[in-house]
Motif scaffolding. Sequence first.
Motif, PDB file in Angstrom:
ATOM      1  N   UNK A 206     -29.210  24.858 -16.719  1.00  0.00           N
ATOM      2  CA  UNK A 206     -28.599  25.244 -15.452  1.00  0.00           C
ATOM      3  C   UNK A 206     -27.251  24.568 -15.222  1.00  0.00           C
ATOM      4  N   UNK A 207     -26.789  23.790 -16.214  1.00  0.00           N
ATOM      5  CA  UNK A 207     -25.490  23.120 -16.121  1.00  0.00           C
ATOM      6  C   UNK A 207     -25.370  22.324 -14.815  1.00  0.00           C
ATOM      7  N   UNK A 208     -26.396  21.531 -14.577  1.00  0.00           N
ATOM      8  CA  UNK A 208     -26.462  20.717 -13.369  1.00  0.00           C
ATOM      9  C   UNK A 208     -25.708  19.410 -13.569  1.00  0.00           C
ATOM     10  N   UNK A 209     -25.171  18.882 -12.467  1.00  0.00           N
ATOM     11  CA  UNK A 209     -24.547  17.564 -12.513  1.00  0.00           C
ATOM     12  C   UNK A 209     -25.517  16.541 -13.087  1.00  0.00           C
ATOM     13  N   UNK A 210     -25.025  15.698 -13.982  1.00  0.00           N
ATOM     14  CA  UNK A 210     -25.798  14.586 -14.514  1.00  0.00           C
ATOM     15  C   UNK A 210     -25.886  13.525 -13.421  1.00  0.00           C
ATOM     16  N   UNK A 211     -27.050  13.384 -12.799  1.00  0.00           N
ATOM     17  CA  UNK A 211     -27.148  12.509 -11.634  1.00  0.00           C
ATOM     18  C   UNK A 211     -26.991  11.037 -12.009  1.00  0.00           C
ATOM     19  N   UNK A 212     -27.315  10.678 -13.241  1.00  0.00           N
ATOM     20  CA  UNK A 212     -27.078   9.294 -13.678  1.00  0.00           C
ATOM     21  C   UNK A 212     -25.580   9.033 -13.736  1.00  0.00           C
ATOM     22  N   UNK A 213     -24.833   9.989 -14.288  1.00  0.00           N
ATOM     23  CA  UNK A 213     -23.376   9.857 -14.346  1.00  0.00           C
ATOM     24  C   UNK A 213     -22.770   9.872 -12.946  1.00  0.00           C
ATOM     25  N   UNK A 214     -23.346  10.658 -12.045  1.00  0.00           N
ATOM     26  CA  UNK A 214     -22.855  10.707 -10.667  1.00  0.00           C
ATOM     27  C   UNK A 214     -22.978   9.346 -10.004  1.00  0.00           C
ATOM     28  N   UNK A 215     -24.151   8.754 -10.105  1.00  0.00           N
ATOM     29  CA  UNK A 215     -24.354   7.463  -9.449  1.00  0.00           C
ATOM     30  C   UNK A 215     -23.479   6.384 -10.074  1.00  0.00           C
ATOM     31  N   UNK A 216     -23.309   6.452 -11.383  1.00  0.00           N
ATOM     32  CA  UNK A 216     -22.438   5.479 -12.053  1.00  0.00           C
ATOM     33  C   UNK A 216     -20.997   5.625 -11.590  1.00  0.00           C
ATOM     34  N   UNK A 217     -20.537   6.859 -11.396  1.00  0.00           N
ATOM     35  CA  UNK A 217     -19.158   7.090 -10.949  1.00  0.00           C
ATOM     36  C   UNK A 217     -18.942   6.553  -9.544  1.00  0.00           C
ATOM     37  N   UNK A 218     -19.930   6.726  -8.674  1.00  0.00           N
ATOM     38  CA  UNK A 218     -19.821   6.206  -7.310  1.00  0.00           C
ATOM     39  C   UNK A 218     -19.721   4.683  -7.330  1.00  0.00           C
ATOM     40  N   UNK A 219     -20.595   4.049  -8.112  1.00  0.00           N
ATOM     41  CA  UNK A 219     -20.586   2.577  -8.188  1.00  0.00           C
ATOM     42  C   UNK A 219     -19.270   2.066  -8.763  1.00  0.00           C
ATOM     43  N   UNK A 220     -18.769   2.727  -9.809  1.00  0.00           N
ATOM     44  CA  UNK A 220     -17.515   2.306 -10.434  1.00  0.00           C
ATOM     45  C   UNK A 220     -16.345   2.446  -9.472  1.00  0.00           C
ATOM     46  N   UNK A 221     -16.333   3.525  -8.712  1.00  0.00           N
ATOM     47  CA  UNK A 221     -15.237   3.721  -7.761  1.00  0.00           C
ATOM     48  C   UNK A 221     -15.251   2.661  -6.673  1.00  0.00           C
ATOM     49  N   UNK A 222     -16.428   2.337  -6.178  1.00  0.00           N
ATOM     50  CA  UNK A 222     -16.508   1.293  -5.150  1.00  0.00           C
ATOM     51  C   UNK A 222     -15.994  -0.037  -5.703  1.00  0.00           C
ATOM     52  N   UNK A 223     -16.377  -0.335  -6.939  1.00  0.00           N
ATOM     53  CA  UNK A 223     -15.944  -1.593  -7.554  1.00  0.00           C
ATOM     54  C   UNK A 223     -14.442  -1.632  -7.765  1.00  0.00           C
TER      55      UNK A 223
END
Length: 470
Positions: A206-223
């Motif tokens: 279904x070409x869904x967002x990789x939720x692990x990658x999503x959460x990692x991107x959020x954490x990296x941006x905050x940092x």
Amino acid sequence: MDGNEFRDWSIRAAEWGADYRQTLRDRPVRPSTEPGDVFRAIEASPPEAGEPMEKIFADFEATIVPGMTHWQHPRFFAYFPANAAPVSVVAEYLVSAMAAQCMLWQTSPAATELEMRIIDWMRQALGLPQGFSGVIQDSASSATLAAVLTMRERALAWQGNKKGLAGQQAVRIYSSDQVHTSIDRAIWVSGIGEENLVRIPVKGPLRAMDVIALEAAIAADRANGFLPAGIIACVGGTSVGATDDIAAVADIARRHGLYLHVDAAWAGSAMICPEYRHFWAGVEGADSIVFNPHKWLGAQFDCSIQFIGDPDSHVRTLAIKPEYLKTHGHDGIVNYSEWSVPLGRRFRALKLWFLLRAHGLEALRMMIRNHVSWSERLAGQLAAEPDFEIVTAPMLSLFSFRHRTPAGIDGDGHNLRLLNAINDDGRIYLTQTKVDGRFAIRFQAGQFETTAQDIETAFTVITELARGLS
């Protein structure tokens, strides 16, 4: 035009419309017009004196109609449907005749209160929980822009509209690369900037967002000093129907305090059928949801519903209340111009009211179920042909395919020629996309009056012309 002429020409226009709809199957779906043909046929300068309606109408029939693509054609299988069920067209006549400006409750109380009721009818029809209110926007593009502005303002503690974005932390929004380009445009118009739309990789059928990658991107941006503000998920992406795991994305949004907007512009209509609701399981966790009744449900364009979980934040972002727009002496009323980017608003709820009452939900469910079943059957027929391959399996009534070519033959070029041959033939109309960098042909059933025989015609046209090219 006096009253009698208005009556006569209104009747003639309505009769023309009825004749037009009855003869669509006899017309090619797409015109054979060359670029510039219509432009050159129209006078280069405006008339100084008025012309008789007979001449204007004759020119309409001779010059304009032959250059139109017939979106209501039952063999229009391109893009997504932009339906106009006949009962919706009748309602639109009435809207045009009244020509009300429905920006405030006081400028047309019935328009506002019918919209409120229709929003709740559709909430029930889609199986959404109580607590969602909403607004009928012109299109999903406007709904998405309103959602992006709201997530931006909420993240900036409501200072973006007041102080501007200069000197503020850079706001970040997250989505996959399968979302509609209206998301990109909302990011531009909101001032957030293209570089702050973070594209999350996709996986699975279904070409869904990789939720692990999503959460990692959020954490990296905050940092790194960025300000995560929101996530835009999709159900039935434009290209091949990509669909995110809404429950998982909603969980991430909740844990990180981010605003979640779900774009289900096309596929959302299918959620009137309970058996398809697994595609957006967890949607009750969204802050905003958009779907277009003017696509699969049959309402005439424009008619896009945005459901909103927290209307206070939405209105706080968009409302401007000068003295001349206040309604004095009434408390607690809804002024829908405060829920939209434009001030002016058409009476969009009327066509949905007519449509839902004339057809009922069960007839609309049957139409959608038929379209899904017929598309699945066509995909199966093509898959059984040795010279065809299914590139992406049906997501509801959308799938993509390719015609195989021998080794050494440019497959992308061949399939582009096939697509052009199909559309030049005129019996059906298809469009294209790219899947993993390769050209693919899209098929999507959704026109209000499509029949099983129209789908059979599609199979005949596709296979016949593919083998003719070979």
